[in-house]
Design a protein around this motif. Structure first.
Motif, PDB file in Angstrom:
ATOM      1  N   LEU A 177       0.864  -1.169   0.000  1.00  0.00           N
ATOM      2  CA  LEU A 177       0.000   0.000   0.000  1.00  0.00           C
ATOM      3  C   LEU A 177       0.905   1.224   0.000  1.00  0.00           C
ATOM      4  O   LEU A 177       1.803   1.333   0.832  1.00  0.00           O
ATOM      5  CB  LEU A 177      -0.888   0.022   1.257  1.00  0.00           C
ATOM      6  N   THR A 178       0.684   2.104  -0.951  1.00  0.00           N
ATOM      7  CA  THR A 178       1.440   3.342  -0.989  1.00  0.00           C
ATOM      8  C   THR A 178       0.515   4.460  -0.560  1.00  0.00           C
ATOM      9  O   THR A 178      -0.580   4.605  -1.116  1.00  0.00           O
ATOM     10  CB  THR A 178       1.998   3.623  -2.402  1.00  0.00           C
ATOM     11  N   ARG A 179       0.942   5.203   0.444  1.00  0.00           N
ATOM     12  CA  ARG A 179       0.143   6.345   0.901  1.00  0.00           C
ATOM     13  C   ARG A 179       1.063   7.416   1.459  1.00  0.00           C
ATOM     14  O   ARG A 179       2.203   7.138   1.828  1.00  0.00           O
ATOM     15  CB  ARG A 179      -0.921   5.933   1.908  1.00  0.00           C
ATOM     16  N   ARG A 180       0.534   8.631   1.521  1.00  0.00           N
ATOM     17  CA  ARG A 180       1.297   9.756   2.053  1.00  0.00           C
ATOM     18  C   ARG A 180       1.208   9.723   3.575  1.00  0.00           C
ATOM     19  O   ARG A 180       0.114   9.661   4.135  1.00  0.00           O
ATOM     20  CB  ARG A 180       0.754  11.060   1.485  1.00  0.00           C
ATOM     21  N   VAL A 181       2.374   9.752   4.212  1.00  0.00           N
ATOM     22  CA  VAL A 181       2.451   9.685   5.666  1.00  0.00           C
ATOM     23  C   VAL A 181       3.369  10.794   6.188  1.00  0.00           C
ATOM     24  O   VAL A 181       4.163  11.364   5.449  1.00  0.00           O
ATOM     25  CB  VAL A 181       2.952   8.306   6.146  1.00  0.00           C
ATOM     26  N   VAL A 182       3.257  11.058   7.498  1.00  0.00           N
ATOM     27  CA  VAL A 182       4.052  12.098   8.136  1.00  0.00           C
ATOM     28  C   VAL A 182       5.461  11.584   8.389  1.00  0.00           C
ATOM     29  O   VAL A 182       5.648  10.536   9.000  1.00  0.00           O
ATOM     30  CB  VAL A 182       3.393  12.550   9.459  1.00  0.00           C
ATOM     31  N   VAL A 183       6.441  12.374   7.910  1.00  0.00           N
ATOM     32  CA  VAL A 183       7.858  12.028   8.051  1.00  0.00           C
ATOM     33  C   VAL A 183       8.568  13.263   8.609  1.00  0.00           C
ATOM     34  O   VAL A 183       8.210  14.398   8.278  1.00  0.00           O
ATOM     35  CB  VAL A 183       8.449  11.629   6.679  1.00  0.00           C
ATOM     36  N   ALA A 184       9.555  13.035   9.457  1.00  0.00           N
ATOM     37  CA  ALA A 184      10.343  14.142  10.004  1.00  0.00           C
ATOM     38  C   ALA A 184      11.169  14.761   8.882  1.00  0.00           C
ATOM     39  O   ALA A 184      11.938  14.067   8.218  1.00  0.00           O
ATOM     40  CB  ALA A 184      11.243  13.656  11.129  1.00  0.00           C
TER      41      ALA A 184
ATOM     42  N   ALA B 265      10.984  18.282  22.341  1.00  0.00           N
ATOM     43  CA  ALA B 265      10.690  19.457  21.512  1.00  0.00           C
ATOM     44  C   ALA B 265       9.256  19.406  21.011  1.00  0.00           C
ATOM     45  O   ALA B 265       8.739  18.344  20.644  1.00  0.00           O
ATOM     46  CB  ALA B 265      11.644  19.520  20.327  1.00  0.00           C
ATOM     47  N   ALA B 266       8.617  20.572  20.996  1.00  0.00           N
ATOM     48  CA  ALA B 266       7.287  20.684  20.395  1.00  0.00           C
ATOM     49  C   ALA B 266       7.464  20.678  18.879  1.00  0.00           C
ATOM     50  O   ALA B 266       8.360  21.330  18.342  1.00  0.00           O
ATOM     51  CB  ALA B 266       6.600  21.958  20.857  1.00  0.00           C
ATOM     52  N   ILE B 267       6.615  19.935  18.193  1.00  0.00           N
ATOM     53  CA  ILE B 267       6.745  19.776  16.751  1.00  0.00           C
ATOM     54  C   ILE B 267       6.022  20.919  16.037  1.00  0.00           C
ATOM     55  O   ILE B 267       4.843  21.180  16.293  1.00  0.00           O
ATOM     56  CB  ILE B 267       6.207  18.405  16.311  1.00  0.00           C
ATOM     57  N   ALA B 268       6.761  21.591  15.143  1.00  0.00           N
ATOM     58  CA  ALA B 268       6.219  22.690  14.350  1.00  0.00           C
ATOM     59  C   ALA B 268       5.986  22.212  12.922  1.00  0.00           C
ATOM     60  O   ALA B 268       6.490  21.156  12.516  1.00  0.00           O
ATOM     61  CB  ALA B 268       7.201  23.865  14.363  1.00  0.00           C
ATOM     62  N   SER B 269       5.254  22.997  12.145  1.00  0.00           N
ATOM     63  CA  SER B 269       4.950  22.609  10.766  1.00  0.00           C
ATOM     64  C   SER B 269       6.217  22.446   9.928  1.00  0.00           C
ATOM     65  O   SER B 269       6.250  21.624   9.004  1.00  0.00           O
ATOM     66  CB  SER B 269       3.997  23.605  10.117  1.00  0.00           C
ATOM     67  N   ALA B 270       7.275  23.196  10.239  1.00  0.00           N
ATOM     68  CA  ALA B 270       8.534  23.081   9.496  1.00  0.00           C
ATOM     69  C   ALA B 270       9.274  21.778   9.811  1.00  0.00           C
ATOM     70  O   ALA B 270      10.189  21.398   9.072  1.00  0.00           O
ATOM     71  CB  ALA B 270       9.434  24.271   9.815  1.00  0.00           C
ATOM     72  N   ASP B 271       8.882  21.077  10.861  1.00  0.00           N
ATOM     73  CA  ASP B 271       9.571  19.853  11.280  1.00  0.00           C
ATOM     74  C   ASP B 271       9.096  18.598  10.558  1.00  0.00           C
ATOM     75  O   ASP B 271       9.794  17.581  10.563  1.00  0.00           O
ATOM     76  CB  ASP B 271       9.391  19.618  12.790  1.00  0.00           C
ATOM     77  N   VAL B 272       7.897  18.647   9.973  1.00  0.00           N
ATOM     78  CA  VAL B 272       7.306  17.436   9.383  1.00  0.00           C
ATOM     79  C   VAL B 272       6.750  17.722   7.990  1.00  0.00           C
ATOM     80  O   VAL B 272       6.457  18.860   7.641  1.00  0.00           O
ATOM     81  CB  VAL B 272       6.187  16.866  10.287  1.00  0.00           C
ATOM     82  N   GLU B 273       6.600  16.654   7.218  1.00  0.00           N
ATOM     83  CA  GLU B 273       6.024  16.767   5.876  1.00  0.00           C
ATOM     84  C   GLU B 273       5.345  15.450   5.509  1.00  0.00           C
ATOM     85  O   GLU B 273       5.606  14.408   6.132  1.00  0.00           O
ATOM     86  CB  GLU B 273       7.102  17.104   4.855  1.00  0.00           C
ATOM     87  N   LEU B 274       4.485  15.500   4.508  1.00  0.00           N
ATOM     88  CA  LEU B 274       3.861  14.288   3.988  1.00  0.00           C
ATOM     89  C   LEU B 274       4.732  13.728   2.865  1.00  0.00           C
ATOM     90  O   LEU B 274       5.146  14.468   1.968  1.00  0.00           O
ATOM     91  CB  LEU B 274       2.460  14.576   3.450  1.00  0.00           C
TER      92      LEU B 274
ATOM     93  N   SER C  94      14.796  11.158  14.079  1.00  0.00           N
ATOM     94  CA  SER C  94      15.769  11.536  13.052  1.00  0.00           C
ATOM     95  C   SER C  94      15.077  11.987  11.775  1.00  0.00           C
ATOM     96  O   SER C  94      13.969  11.545  11.461  1.00  0.00           O
ATOM     97  CB  SER C  94      16.679  10.351  12.731  1.00  0.00           C
ATOM     98  N   ALA C  95      15.769  12.838  11.022  1.00  0.00           N
ATOM     99  CA  ALA C  95      15.257  13.296   9.733  1.00  0.00           C
ATOM    100  C   ALA C  95      14.966  12.091   8.848  1.00  0.00           C
ATOM    101  O   ALA C  95      15.737  11.136   8.799  1.00  0.00           O
ATOM    102  CB  ALA C  95      16.275  14.212   9.067  1.00  0.00           C
ATOM    103  N   GLY C  96      13.829  12.122   8.159  1.00  0.00           N
ATOM    104  CA  GLY C  96      13.443  11.032   7.263  1.00  0.00           C
ATOM    105  C   GLY C  96      12.701   9.896   7.938  1.00  0.00           C
ATOM    106  O   GLY C  96      12.235   8.973   7.274  1.00  0.00           O
ATOM    107  N   THR C  97      12.554   9.952   9.261  1.00  0.00           N
ATOM    108  CA  THR C  97      11.873   8.892   9.999  1.00  0.00           C
ATOM    109  C   THR C  97      10.358   9.063   9.931  1.00  0.00           C
ATOM    110  O   THR C  97       9.844  10.173  10.068  1.00  0.00           O
ATOM    111  CB  THR C  97      12.316   8.903  11.482  1.00  0.00           C
ATOM    112  N   LEU C  98       9.666   7.962   9.727  1.00  0.00           N
ATOM    113  CA  LEU C  98       8.206   7.946   9.765  1.00  0.00           C
ATOM    114  C   LEU C  98       7.758   8.296  11.181  1.00  0.00           C
ATOM    115  O   LEU C  98       8.231   7.697  12.145  1.00  0.00           O
ATOM    116  CB  LEU C  98       7.706   6.546   9.387  1.00  0.00           C
ATOM    117  N   VAL C  99       6.864   9.272  11.324  1.00  0.00           N
ATOM    118  CA  VAL C  99       6.393   9.689  12.638  1.00  0.00           C
ATOM    119  C   VAL C  99       5.172   8.843  13.005  1.00  0.00           C
ATOM    120  O   VAL C  99       4.192   8.793  12.253  1.00  0.00           O
ATOM    121  CB  VAL C  99       6.034  11.196  12.652  1.00  0.00           C
ATOM    122  N   GLU C 100       5.252   8.181  14.150  1.00  0.00           N
ATOM    123  CA  GLU C 100       4.165   7.319  14.622  1.00  0.00           C
ATOM    124  C   GLU C 100       3.578   7.879  15.913  1.00  0.00           C
ATOM    125  O   GLU C 100       4.243   8.629  16.635  1.00  0.00           O
ATOM    126  CB  GLU C 100       4.685   5.902  14.845  1.00  0.00           C
TER     127      GLU C 100
END
Length: 181
Positions: free
Chosen positions: A37-44, A52-61, A90-96
């Protein structure tokens, strides 16, 4: 005709393919296929420090492929923004979900606005938080003047608590009237 023989929706899935000729089954072929299954997910987007509090600049789909349902992660950046990292991500890690926690709106030792309601009377004063608290948490707050005077209060906003229901009605009346319990 294709029939699934296993219950797993992703990963290695056994199938049974029935080959038809002129409407009649001429052969049954067992297959094992890899289902993804390919889907857009939140990644650092960059490394996020623990606490640290997560800001919009910290994550992407980012579009990723998955072979297990339990690996899917978050699919909306709004689910991560404003949360706090329980550990370094870490950068590039899937956020769960289990990597995040709600940011406390009240910190231990912080002066907070304490609101008390007694009938039609609303009293607002200052108290000191005895512990961290997130929205909806019942927490202990102490009088600024006398740390032995303690109340249960519900966190209602950043730096704001309301006298909780765990207090005796007598204590609420005393607070509303300005007396010490």
């Amino acid at each position: 005709k294709v029939r699934r023989r296993g219950a797993s929706p992703l990963g290695l899935c056994p199938l049974e393919v029935e080959v038809l000729s002129q409407g009649r089954a001429v052969q049954t072929v067992p297959l094992v296929v890899q289902v993804t299954l390919t889907r857009r997910v939140v990644v650092a987007r960059r490394t996020i420090n623990q606490g640290a509090a997560i800001a919009s600049a910290d994550v992407e789909l980012t579009a990723l492929s998955f072979t297990r349902v339990d690996e899917l992660g978050l699919d909306d950046v709004a689910q991560a923004i404003g949360q706090r990292a329980k550990r370094v991500i870490s950068a590039g890690t899937l956020v769960e979900v289990d990597m995040l926690e709600a940011v406390p709106l009240v910190l231990r030792g912080q002066l907070v606005t304490l609101t008390s309601l007694a009938g039609a009377i609303r009293v607002v004063t200052t108290a000191k938080a005895a512990e961290d608290g997130r929205r909806g948490d019942v927490m202990k707050v102490r009088s600024v003047d006398d740390k032995k005077v303690e109340f249960d209060a519900v966190v209602v906003g950043p730096g704001e608590v309301q006298l909780g229901t765990g207090n005796a009605a007598k204590s609420e009346q005393r607070l509303a009237m300005g007396d010490r319990p």
